[in-house]
Design an enzyme around this catalytic site. Structure first.
Site: not given
Lengths: 170, 170
Positions: B60, B62, B90, B93
């Site tokens: 992801h 992040e 999410c 992260c």
């Protein structure tokens, strides 16, 4: 409710592999946590805590094992896979388990301070997410927790020893 | 309660950098999400969603930005740092944000399906963990959410088109 797909013998076998990984962390003076990802009764990912060694906040045992498993199957989807880890996953690792669609999660010791699979919350069985898991705690829990307890005990003893030496110097 | 350390102009400036990252994801046909990590008003980590491209569940925006930031300062501790991300993080992260001790988190659009910073739960302000953050939502939210809405709209249109073509063939 989801169900386990493994026998008690298989669970012990794979948790022992996660414990082997934890020992690798221990040898580097890292908090001894290890994990393996299993698919069709074969290990497709291994990992141990490398946070201090790599100075990376995201290098938890589970994250490394999941990354290796994704590489192994060349897919971010680890459907029908199991994850074994010696300590209850934190929110980051629980989130990674959900992201990778791992089906079953087995852990050894509970983490009352930061555990996100039963202790502080249960992210893996939260049906509001688009995926949830079968979760089993306490697999070879004595071995897993003794490993961690001994590690922290040694650290405390070392700290006390250092303090004593400092006081004696003054 | 924690407080912001940035002016509204600085927030817009850094969110615009996160949006630039999101556009890089878009060019690869990834869900357009981007992030930057800031320390002392300088960007020390950048990332955009690479889940499909790398076939990794943990790539992801992040996570990539946090890893780059740790590498940059050679430490897993990103104390006094800020993270800017176009979409609400999410659980994975959010957990990585806690692990890295990031101080302030700014996000653009809410994620009602999987957001863990206010939507489904709020991991970043849960004082049971050993770290918590200042969290601000809605920074350049219209730009961030339009980017995502347009992306999913295009996907739906493509799918409909494909279905139509299939039916015409039969």
């Amino acid at each position: 409710m989801k169900e386990t797909s493994l026998s008690p013998e298989e669970k012990d076998l794979f948790m022992n592999e996660a414990i082997k990984e934890a020992h690798k962390a221990l040898r580097l003076a890292e908090v001894p946590i290890g994990a393996v990802v299993v698919l069709n009764k074969e290990i497709i990912g291994r990992g141990y805590n490398l946070k201090e060694t790599t100075q990376s906040a995201v290098k938890h045992a589970e994250m490394i094992a999941i990354q290796e498993a994704c590489d192994q199957v060349a897919s971010w989807r680890l459907e029908n896979a199991q994850l074994f880890v010696t300590l209850e996953p934190c929110p980051m690792c629980s989130g990674a388990i959900l992201q990778s669609r791992i089906e079953e999660v087995y852990f050894g010791a509970f983490d009352p301070k930061a555990g996100a699979c039963g202790s502080l919350m249960n992210l893996l069985e939260d049906t509001r997410f688009n995926h949830w898991c079968y979760v089993e705690s306490g697999v070879l829990s004595t071995t897993c927790s003794t490993l961690l307890r001994d590690f922290f005990k040694k650290i405390r003893t070392k700290k006390k020893q250092k303090k004593k030496e400092m006081l004696e110097k003054d």
